[in-house]
Design a protein around this motif. Structure first.
Motif, short mmCIF file in Angstrom:
data_model
loop_
_atom_site.label_atom_id
_atom_site.label_comp_id
_atom_site.label_asym_id
_atom_site.label_seq_id
_atom_site.Cartn_x
_atom_site.Cartn_y
_atom_site.Cartn_z
N ILE A 81 0.64 -29.61 -12.70
CA ILE A 81 1.97 -28.99 -12.77
C ILE A 81 2.06 -27.83 -11.78
N ILE A 82 1.01 -27.02 -11.72
CA ILE A 82 1.03 -25.87 -10.81
C ILE A 82 1.13 -26.32 -9.36
N LEU A 83 0.31 -27.28 -8.96
CA LEU A 83 0.33 -27.72 -7.57
C LEU A 83 1.64 -28.44 -7.23
N LEU A 84 2.08 -29.34 -8.09
CA LEU A 84 3.30 -30.10 -7.80
C LEU A 84 4.54 -29.19 -7.84
N ALA A 113 0.96 -30.06 0.94
CA ALA A 113 0.49 -31.36 0.45
C ALA A 113 -0.46 -32.02 1.45
N TRP A 114 -0.09 -32.02 2.72
CA TRP A 114 -0.94 -32.62 3.75
C TRP A 114 -2.24 -31.82 3.92
N GLY A 115 -2.14 -30.50 3.88
CA GLY A 115 -3.34 -29.67 4.02
C GLY A 115 -4.35 -29.92 2.92
N TYR A 116 -3.87 -29.90 1.67
CA TYR A 116 -4.76 -30.20 0.54
C TYR A 116 -5.31 -31.62 0.67
N GLY A 117 -4.44 -32.57 0.99
CA GLY A 117 -4.86 -33.96 1.08
C GLY A 117 -5.94 -34.19 2.12
N ILE A 118 -5.76 -33.62 3.29
CA ILE A 118 -6.75 -33.79 4.36
C ILE A 118 -8.08 -33.15 3.95
N TYR A 119 -8.01 -31.95 3.38
CA TYR A 119 -9.24 -31.28 2.96
C TYR A 119 -9.97 -32.10 1.89
N TYR A 120 -9.23 -32.67 0.96
CA TYR A 120 -9.85 -33.48 -0.08
C TYR A 120 -10.51 -34.74 0.49
N LEU A 163 -0.33 -36.60 -3.36
CA LEU A 163 0.30 -35.35 -2.93
C LEU A 163 1.35 -35.58 -1.84
N THR A 164 1.01 -36.36 -0.83
CA THR A 164 1.95 -36.56 0.27
C THR A 164 3.15 -37.42 -0.15
N LYS A 223 -13.60 -41.05 -1.21
CA LYS A 223 -13.32 -41.99 -2.30
C LYS A 223 -12.32 -41.42 -3.30
N VAL A 224 -12.43 -40.16 -3.60
CA VAL A 224 -11.48 -39.51 -4.51
C VAL A 224 -10.38 -38.82 -3.70
N GLY A 225 -10.71 -38.45 -2.46
CA GLY A 225 -9.75 -37.75 -1.61
C GLY A 225 -8.57 -38.58 -1.16
N ILE A 226 -8.81 -39.83 -0.83
CA ILE A 226 -7.70 -40.67 -0.34
C ILE A 226 -6.64 -40.87 -1.42
N PRO A 227 -7.01 -41.24 -2.67
CA PRO A 227 -5.96 -41.35 -3.68
C PRO A 227 -5.27 -40.00 -3.96
#
Length: 196
Positions: free
Chosen positions: A33-36, A62-69, A84-85, A75-79
């Motif tokens: 909830i906080i991030l979204l 969203a893109w920054g968090y996603g790329i870092y993950y 997020l994006t 494996k967990v970062g792509i989903p």
């Protein structure tokens, strides 16, 4: 602080503050909830002006968090990055739709996102104070707690699905030792205060 890309150390740090089941459940609900909601109220903040509405603070977040993950664990970062994006894209389009209609206005939508954001933070402080009985991780490492908390939730989901069980075992064992050491230090501090 753990190395920027040392996933195991990051997860151990975060788990060390989240062992109580009620507190973990509160965090599993509130961190997304906080991030979204943050993405939601940052989407209207266009970086390059109205002509380039896709380049806004919410999408950049969203893109920054996603790329870092993805860089931490693909494996967990792509989903996680996809969620997020996609959410940022959906909310941007929703704002555009709202701007074409009169009900509700985008400012009202932002206001509701901010209310949800604040409520989720308060619930987490409650979880730490009442159930975990330990200050939140953000008091010891703000950046790590804010950036890695959503990824910790993604890993909790992966663990619940039976994925990455080797990492879960290592994380729980090392974080358990950290928690034991923390409680011993707290007990020693209380004993020292009584002796004074």
């Amino acid at each position: 602080m753990a190395g920027l890309f040392d996933l195991e150390s990051h997860l151990i740090f975060y788990r060390s503050y989240h062992f109580n089941k009620v507190n973990v459940t509160i965090h599993l609900m509130c961190i997304p909830i906080i991030l979204l909601s943050t993405i939601t109220f940052l989407i209207p903040q266009n970086v390059l002006g109205e002509a380039h509405q896709s380049v806004n603070l919410g999408s950049i977040l969203a893109w920054g968090y996603g790329i870092y993950y993805v860089l931490l664990d693909w494996k967990v970062g792509i989903p996680s990055a996809a969620i997020l994006t996609t959410y940022a894209h959906f909310i941007k389009n929703y704002y555009l739709t709202l701007s074409e209609t009169s009900e509700p206005t985008s400012s009202e939508f932002v206001k509701y996102a901010i209310y949800l954001h604040i409520g989720a933070w308060l619930a987490q402080f409650y979880g730490h104070g009442v159930h975990e009985r330990r200050a939140p991780a953000l008091l010891d490492n703000l950046l790590q707690a804010l950036v890695l908390a959503p990824f910790f939730v993604a890993f909790e989901v992966a663990f619940a699905l039976g994925l990455r069980s080797d990492l879960k075992k290592t994380m729980d064992n090392k974080a358990g030792a950290n928690l034991r050491d923390f409680r011993a230090r707290e007990k020693a501090k209380k004993a020292a205060k009584k002796d004074q």
